[in-house]
Design a protein around this motif. Structure first.
Motif, PDB file in Angstrom:
ATOM      1  N   ALA A   1       0.834  -1.204   0.000  1.00 39.67           N
ATOM      2  CA  ALA A   1       0.000   0.000   0.000  1.00 39.67           C
ATOM      3  C   ALA A   1       0.871   1.257   0.000  1.00 39.67           C
ATOM      4  N   LEU A   2       1.913   1.280   0.846  1.00 41.19           N
ATOM      5  CA  LEU A   2       2.806   2.450   0.880  1.00 41.19           C
ATOM      6  C   LEU A   2       3.557   2.613  -0.433  1.00 41.19           C
TER       7      LEU A   2
ATOM      8  N   THR B   1       2.192   6.261  -7.013  1.00 42.97           N
ATOM      9  CA  THR B   1       1.084   7.035  -7.587  1.00 42.97           C
ATOM     10  C   THR B   1       1.348   8.526  -7.432  1.00 42.97           C
ATOM     11  N   GLY B   2       1.830   8.950  -6.264  1.00 37.64           N
ATOM     12  CA  GLY B   2       2.177  10.358  -6.065  1.00 37.64           C
ATOM     13  C   GLY B   2       3.286  10.801  -6.999  1.00 37.64           C
ATOM     14  N   TRP B   3       4.307   9.964  -7.152  1.00 41.14           N
ATOM     15  CA  TRP B   3       5.429  10.285  -8.043  1.00 41.14           C
ATOM     16  C   TRP B   3       4.937  10.423  -9.486  1.00 41.14           C
ATOM     17  N   ALA B   4       4.052   9.521  -9.923  1.00 42.30           N
ATOM     18  CA  ALA B   4       3.525   9.587 -11.288  1.00 42.30           C
ATOM     19  C   ALA B   4       2.630  10.809 -11.474  1.00 42.30           C
TER      20      ALA B   4
ATOM     21  N   HIS C   1       7.637  16.380 -16.347  1.00 40.29           N
ATOM     22  CA  HIS C   1       9.030  15.941 -16.216  1.00 40.29           C
ATOM     23  C   HIS C   1       9.101  14.784 -15.225  1.00 40.29           C
ATOM     24  N   MET C   2       9.912  13.796 -15.553  1.00 40.02           N
ATOM     25  CA  MET C   2      10.136  12.662 -14.647  1.00 40.02           C
ATOM     26  C   MET C   2      11.634  12.386 -14.595  1.00 40.02           C
TER      27      MET C   2
ATOM     28  N   ALA D   1       3.867   3.748 -17.025  1.00 46.27           N
ATOM     29  CA  ALA D   1       4.544   2.546 -16.527  1.00 46.27           C
ATOM     30  C   ALA D   1       4.560   2.522 -14.998  1.00 46.27           C
ATOM     31  N   VAL D   2       4.788   3.678 -14.368  1.00 51.77           N
ATOM     32  CA  VAL D   2       4.807   3.749 -12.903  1.00 51.77           C
ATOM     33  C   VAL D   2       3.406   3.498 -12.346  1.00 51.77           C
ATOM     34  N   LEU D   3       2.379   4.036 -12.987  1.00 49.27           N
ATOM     35  CA  LEU D   3       1.006   3.794 -12.524  1.00 49.27           C
ATOM     36  C   LEU D   3       0.610   2.317 -12.679  1.00 49.27           C
ATOM     37  N   LEU D   4       1.059   1.670 -13.745  1.00 45.50           N
ATOM     38  CA  LEU D   4       0.802   0.233 -13.894  1.00 45.50           C
ATOM     39  C   LEU D   4       1.493  -0.556 -12.779  1.00 45.50           C
TER      40      LEU D   4
END
Length: 159
Positions: free
Chosen positions: A66-67, A73-76, A84-85, A108-111
């Motif tokens: 969960a963390l 999710t926050g980063w994405a 920008h990433m 990709a990060v959200l997946l």
């Protein structure tokens, strides 16, 4: 042709009795229900078969997933809003994505974040469908890797 018809009628006259072929169960009026010993064996096999026990993911693992999912999710979301990433790949410095490459990397990060949520959902789902969750996780992993490769490809092309 006439000889074949005569042989066929001779066969039918000698092998058919009372509308059913002699010795063949189809067409006869024999009982079709299973025998009692077969029914008893089926009941005992059903009693010995293990009942389904849903999987249990430990609370520490669920908390970790969960963390991790919330962090990713926050980063994405920050990457989607800013366009920008940054991705730390080596000691040489981060890989910087912008534009389309940043959007692909965010996808990709959200997946990957949703993949972290699936074991938590599966823990609370009491149905016998662990194989479906495993298949979805595996498919999502492959899609995330392909999207990451696309982001790296678009990110490495100079403008």
């Amino acid at each position: 042709m006439l000889a074949q018809a005569a042989l066929c009628s001779l066969f039918l006259l000698t092998h058919v009795r009372g509308g059913a072929v002699a010795g063949h169960p189809i067409g006869s009026f024999e009982p079709t229900q299973p025998q009692e010993d077969h029914q008893q064996a089926a009941r005992s096999e059903a009693a010995l078969a293990p009942s389904y026990v849903p999987n249990a993911v430990p609370a520490v693992v669920r908390l970790f997933y969960a963390l991790l999912a919330l962090t990713w999710t926050g980063w994405a979301m920050i990457g989607l809003v800013s366009g920008h990433m940054f991705f730390m790949v080596s000691r040489g410095g981060p890989v910087h994505f912008e534009g389309l490459a940043a959007m692909l990397f965010c996808a990709a990060v959200l997946l990957a974040a949703f993949q972290c949520v699936l074991p938590i959902i599966d823990h609370h789902d009491q149905r016998d469908n662990e194989a479906a969750y495993k298949r979805v996780r595996k498919t999502m992993a492959w899609v995330a890797v392909m999207v990451l490769v696309a982001a790296l490809t678009f990110g490495c092309i100079p403008p």
